[in-house]
Design a protein around this motif. Structure first.
Motif, mmCIF file in Angstrom:
data_model
loop_
_atom_site.group_PDB
_atom_site.id
_atom_site.type_symbol
_atom_site.label_atom_id
_atom_site.label_comp_id
_atom_site.label_asym_id
_atom_site.label_seq_id
_atom_site.Cartn_x
_atom_site.Cartn_y
_atom_site.Cartn_z
ATOM 1 N N MET A 32 -30.187 -13.730 -33.426
ATOM 2 C CA MET A 32 -30.930 -13.238 -32.265
ATOM 3 C C MET A 32 -29.919 -12.950 -31.146
ATOM 4 O O MET A 32 -29.126 -13.821 -30.793
ATOM 5 N N PRO A 33 -29.879 -11.735 -30.614
ATOM 6 C CA PRO A 33 -28.904 -11.442 -29.558
ATOM 7 C C PRO A 33 -29.269 -12.164 -28.266
ATOM 8 O O PRO A 33 -30.445 -12.252 -27.917
ATOM 9 N N SER A 34 -28.245 -12.690 -27.579
ATOM 10 C CA SER A 34 -28.535 -13.399 -26.326
ATOM 11 C C SER A 34 -28.426 -12.453 -25.134
ATOM 12 O O SER A 34 -29.001 -12.705 -24.084
ATOM 13 N N SER A 35 -27.670 -11.373 -25.257
ATOM 14 C CA SER A 35 -27.627 -10.368 -24.199
ATOM 15 C C SER A 35 -27.259 -9.031 -24.819
ATOM 16 O O SER A 35 -26.954 -8.954 -26.013
ATOM 17 N N VAL A 36 -27.241 -7.978 -24.010
ATOM 18 C CA VAL A 36 -26.893 -6.663 -24.565
ATOM 19 C C VAL A 36 -25.406 -6.566 -24.877
ATOM 20 O O VAL A 36 -24.955 -5.589 -25.460
ATOM 21 N N LEU A 37 -24.627 -7.571 -24.477
ATOM 22 C CA LEU A 37 -23.206 -7.564 -24.805
ATOM 23 C C LEU A 37 -22.949 -8.233 -26.150
ATOM 24 O O LEU A 37 -21.837 -8.250 -26.650
ATOM 25 N N ASP A 38 -24.014 -8.793 -26.726
ATOM 26 C CA ASP A 38 -23.923 -9.397 -28.052
ATOM 27 C C ASP A 38 -23.996 -8.308 -29.116
ATOM 28 O O ASP A 38 -24.594 -7.270 -28.896
ATOM 29 N N SER A 39 -23.402 -8.602 -30.274
ATOM 30 C CA SER A 39 -23.597 -7.687 -31.385
ATOM 31 C C SER A 39 -25.005 -7.870 -31.923
ATOM 32 O O SER A 39 -25.543 -8.976 -31.921
ATOM 33 N N GLY A 40 -25.631 -6.790 -32.382
ATOM 34 C CA GLY A 40 -26.975 -6.898 -32.933
ATOM 35 C C GLY A 40 -27.158 -5.891 -34.043
ATOM 36 O O GLY A 40 -26.646 -4.779 -33.972
ATOM 37 N N ARG A 41 -27.892 -6.301 -35.077
ATOM 38 C CA ARG A 41 -28.050 -5.429 -36.236
ATOM 39 C C ARG A 41 -29.322 -4.611 -36.113
ATOM 40 O O ARG A 41 -30.401 -5.170 -35.955
ATOM 41 N N ALA A 42 -29.192 -3.288 -36.177
ATOM 42 C CA ALA A 42 -30.374 -2.434 -36.123
ATOM 43 C C ALA A 42 -31.083 -2.458 -37.474
ATOM 44 O O ALA A 42 -30.483 -2.797 -38.492
ATOM 45 N N LEU A 43 -32.364 -2.090 -37.457
ATOM 46 C CA LEU A 43 -33.179 -2.142 -38.672
ATOM 47 C C LEU A 43 -32.584 -1.269 -39.786
ATOM 48 O O LEU A 43 -32.504 -1.685 -40.950
ATOM 49 N N SER A 44 -32.129 -0.068 -39.413
ATOM 50 C CA SER A 44 -31.585 0.831 -40.444
ATOM 51 C C SER A 44 -30.293 0.265 -41.024
ATOM 52 O O SER A 44 -30.040 0.375 -42.225
ATOM 53 N N VAL A 45 -29.481 -0.364 -40.171
ATOM 54 C CA VAL A 45 -28.254 -0.990 -40.657
ATOM 55 C C VAL A 45 -28.599 -2.151 -41.594
ATOM 56 O O VAL A 45 -27.931 -2.380 -42.608
ATOM 57 N N HIS A 46 -29.669 -2.871 -41.261
ATOM 58 C CA HIS A 46 -30.137 -3.977 -42.090
ATOM 59 C C HIS A 46 -30.498 -3.470 -43.491
ATOM 60 O O HIS A 46 -30.099 -4.063 -44.501
ATOM 61 N N ILE A 47 -31.238 -2.362 -43.549
ATOM 62 C CA ILE A 47 -31.615 -1.788 -44.844
ATOM 63 C C ILE A 47 -30.372 -1.387 -45.624
ATOM 64 O O ILE A 47 -30.228 -1.686 -46.810
ATOM 65 N N PHE A 48 -29.450 -0.740 -44.940
ATOM 66 C CA PHE A 48 -28.212 -0.300 -45.584
ATOM 67 C C PHE A 48 -27.443 -1.493 -46.148
ATOM 68 O O PHE A 48 -27.021 -1.490 -47.307
ATOM 69 N N ASP A 49 -27.301 -2.525 -45.332
ATOM 70 C CA ASP A 49 -26.533 -3.703 -45.739
ATOM 71 C C ASP A 49 -27.184 -4.388 -46.938
ATOM 72 O O ASP A 49 -26.504 -4.755 -47.903
ATOM 73 N N LEU A 50 -28.520 -4.530 -46.876
ATOM 74 C CA LEU A 50 -29.226 -5.200 -47.972
ATOM 75 C C LEU A 50 -29.093 -4.431 -49.278
ATOM 76 O O LEU A 50 -28.915 -5.022 -50.347
ATOM 77 N N SER A 51 -29.140 -3.109 -49.199
ATOM 78 C CA SER A 51 -29.166 -2.356 -50.448
ATOM 79 C C SER A 51 -27.780 -2.184 -51.036
ATOM 80 O O SER A 51 -27.641 -2.087 -52.252
ATOM 81 N N LEU A 52 -26.752 -2.155 -50.198
ATOM 82 C CA LEU A 52 -25.418 -1.882 -50.738
ATOM 83 C C LEU A 52 -24.528 -3.121 -50.814
ATOM 84 O O LEU A 52 -23.735 -3.255 -51.735
ATOM 85 N N ASN A 53 -24.639 -4.021 -49.859
ATOM 86 C CA ASN A 53 -23.689 -5.138 -49.809
ATOM 87 C C ASN A 53 -24.255 -6.471 -50.261
ATOM 88 O O ASN A 53 -23.500 -7.418 -50.466
ATOM 89 N N VAL A 54 -25.578 -6.582 -50.370
ATOM 90 C CA VAL A 54 -26.168 -7.863 -50.748
ATOM 91 C C VAL A 54 -26.743 -7.748 -52.157
ATOM 92 O O VAL A 54 -27.730 -7.041 -52.363
ATOM 93 N N PRO A 55 -26.125 -8.403 -53.147
ATOM 94 C CA PRO A 55 -26.686 -8.353 -54.501
ATOM 95 C C PRO A 55 -28.095 -8.940 -54.516
ATOM 96 O O PRO A 55 -28.337 -9.991 -53.930
ATOM 97 N N GLY A 56 -29.016 -8.246 -55.150
ATOM 98 C CA GLY A 56 -30.387 -8.736 -55.207
ATOM 99 C C GLY A 56 -31.145 -8.547 -53.911
ATOM 100 O O GLY A 56 -32.139 -9.219 -53.657
ATOM 101 N N GLY A 57 -30.663 -7.628 -53.074
ATOM 102 C CA GLY A 57 -31.321 -7.444 -51.782
ATOM 103 C C GLY A 57 -32.301 -6.279 -51.770
ATOM 104 O O GLY A 57 -32.862 -5.951 -50.723
#
Lengths: 293, 285
Positions: free
Chosen positions: B221-246
């Motif tokens: 959970m980001p604590s401010s806008v200066l924190d890194s945060g994962r967008a929904l589309s990036v989440h989908i990308f990461d799950l499908s390509l980098n996470v086995p069984g995602g």
């Protein structure tokens, strides 16, 4: 005419002049963004452009940027190969879709299908990539392993640009003067000939522009191609061989790249941008309307 | 003769009907596939919980918050810029003047830059040069640069759609142009402006390539806008390509993304039809 009455300097109060200045400032800021983008990317690309002679990006023995080997040729070949195939597919289906909507379908059906294309255009590329990864790649793999291939990438990318080309083609076919079509019909010309010999030549510039727009889109697309292409650095020797495009190369390597490696990725980004801009300039020059969306 | 040609079977007729049928079938296949693979485990708790095991389990609460923040930053920067530039182009300078041409040309060129290059630019400029690092702010600013041309174009068109009678009326009442813009033109053009904004939001929400190296991968959970945060589309990308069984989780997140986009599109269509009916102004979508 009325515009000029309102515009006359006499009526500009001090407030209006101030607003006008502010707006010019804002618009100046907005239009300077492109200069900043190009300047930043070019600056980052400079070390590699200086440290590596330009021909080496094409004839180095391999792409091993950590060992000072910077051959981008496989990625360039992959980019043009996939984009070329996708544009061919996209043009075929896009044009047929446009013909369907403008000449063959009952109005309601045409509207419905237009809606389908608009929705298809709205599906994020990452979801198309996911679909390709889990559905298309296994199907291609059943024909010939590994499935992550030029073919998969071409099919997914082609699907993405069908609506791009189709929707612009519809707009340009609709702008053909009605009298031309009616005249052809009155002469008893079959519908197909009316489309091919009358409507197409009349809408030529818009149709060419739609294809060029598709080319621009195809060259710049990253996610979907990266997800289904396999990303092996090689000039693919068949439709079933894995491929890595320039955009995918950037996305894959920028997280860990440093020094000249990072810089050479910016070189490829700059190259990609220039190619797309040239393509879009051609479209702008051929097309009757500004067409950037 | 005419009768015969009407009922003759034509090869091209098959072609012309086959292409749209194929495309529609694939479209149904994609949307159906997404729904089929992801719908079973979708629940309210999925929307609010934090992801567990790299996103394979748990929810997407922090990711939705990050997405919302990224889009908010993007809009907070892009809307004032776009409104200013569009007002200038539509109300203050002649269409074919040199200034207007330069502004338009530079925006057209900006619209042609591929999103991966926006990602490169964002990571070099906002993350490194301005020292914002991987953050929601960097991602939002990068997206703002990206959607600006579309935003300006739609807003300009909706301003041009306002009938001249309104401007003349305001002038006849002795209003300054500033006041006329604030009290007459902008309210009349507001639905069209909103359509443009929604179009921009749609682009921003769907974007992945420009966000990977600017707002980052962190799924806390980001604590401010200066924190890194994962967008929904990036989440989908990461799950499908980098996470086995995602894959299943990626499909689940895809449904949410599609729903979000449908909501945005639906809003756009509602406003558009309202606009047509009530005011007789047709905004360009």
């Amino acid at each position: 005419m009325f515009q000029s009455v309102i515009d006359s300097p006499r009526r500009h109060g001090v407030i209006d002049v101030r607003l006008r200045r502010t707006l010019w400032g804002v618009a100046g800021l907005a239009s300077s963004i492109i200069a900043v983008v190009v300047a930043v990317v070019a600056t980052e690309a400079l070390p590699a452009l200086r440290g590596v002679e330009l021909p080496r990006f094409l004839n180095d023995p391999s792409w091993h940027p950590t060992n000072q080997r910077y051959n981008l040729a496989p990625m360039i070949a992959g980019t043009f190969l996939v984009a070329g195939g996708a544009v061919a597919l996209g043009t075929l289906f896009g044009f047929l879709s446009a013909i369907f909507c403008c000449f063959y379908a009952p109005p309601r059906l045409a509207g419905l299908y237009r809606g389908v294309m608009e929705l298809l255009a709205g599906i994020p590329s990452v979801i198309l990539g996911l679909w390709g990864l889990t559905t298309l790649v296994p199907i291609v793999a059943a024909i010939k392993a590994p499935g992550f291939s030029v073919l998969s990438a071409t099919l997914v990318l082609g699907l993405m640009i069908v609506p791009t080309i189709g929707l612009v083609a519809i707009a340009s076919l609709q702008s053909v003067p009605r009298s031309l079509i009616l005249g052809a019909e009155a002469l008893g010309l079959p519908k197909w000939l009316t489309v091919v010999r009358i409507a197409f030549p009349a809408a030529r510039s818009g149709l060419i522009a739609s294809v060029v727009l598709g080319i621009g889109r195809a060259l710049g697309e990253t996610m979907a191609v990266m997800m289904v292409g396999g990303n092996i650095v090689q000039v693919p020797e068949s439709l079933f061989a894995p491929v890595r495009t320039l955009a995918a190369n950037i996305a894959l390597e920028i997280p860990y790249a440093e020094g000249l490696h990072r810089s050479s990725l910016f070189v490829s980004g700059l190259f990609l941008t220039l190619v797309i801009l040239v393509v879009l300039c051609i479209a702008e020059w051929l097309g009757p309307e500004p067409i950037h969306d | 003769m005419i009768e015969r040609s009407r009922f003759r079977f034509d090869g091209h007729l098959l072609l012309v009907w086959a292409a749209p049928l194929t495309i529609t079938a694939i479209f149904v296949w994609i949307v159906g596939g997404v729904l089929l693979h992801g719908l079973d485990q979708l629940s309210w708790s999925y929307l609010v919980e934090a992801p567990r095991r790299a996103g394979r389990q748990g929810g997407i609460g922090p990711i939705l918050v990050s997405t919302l923040l990224i889009v908010s930053v993007c809009l907070a920067v892009a809307i004032p810029l776009a409104l200013g530039a569009a007002l200038l182009l539509a109300e203050f300078v002649p269409r074919r003047s040199t200034g207007a041409r330069i502004v338009r040309l530079s925006l057209d060129v900006l619209a042609g830059v591929p999103s991966i290059v926006f990602g490169l630019f964002g990571s070099a400029f906002f993350c490194s040069l301005l020292g914002l690092r991987f953050s929601i702010l960097s991602g939002g600013l990068t997206l703002a640069c990206m959607i600006l041309p579309v935003l300006i174009r739609t807003i300009e068109q909706s301003l041009r759609g306002v009938p001249n009678a309104y401007r003349m009326g305001a002038a006849a009442l002795g209003l300054t142009r500033t006041r006329a813009i604030v009290t007459v033109l902008l309210p009349v053009a507001a639905p069209g402006v909103l359509v443009g904004v929604l179009l921009g939001v749609g682009r921003a929400v769907a974007e992945t390539a420009a966000l990977i190296f600017t707002s980052g991968y962190v799924d806390r959970m980001p604590s401010s806008v200066l924190d890194s945060g994962r967008a929904l589309s990036v989440h989908i990308f990461d799950l499908s390509l980098n996470v086995p069984g995602g894959d299943a989780a990626a499909y689940r997140a895809s449904i949410v993304l599609l729903l979000l986009l449908m909501l945005i599109n639906g809003g756009m269509l509602c406003i558009h039809s309202l606009l047509k009916r009530v005011m007789g102004i047709s905004a360009q979508i």
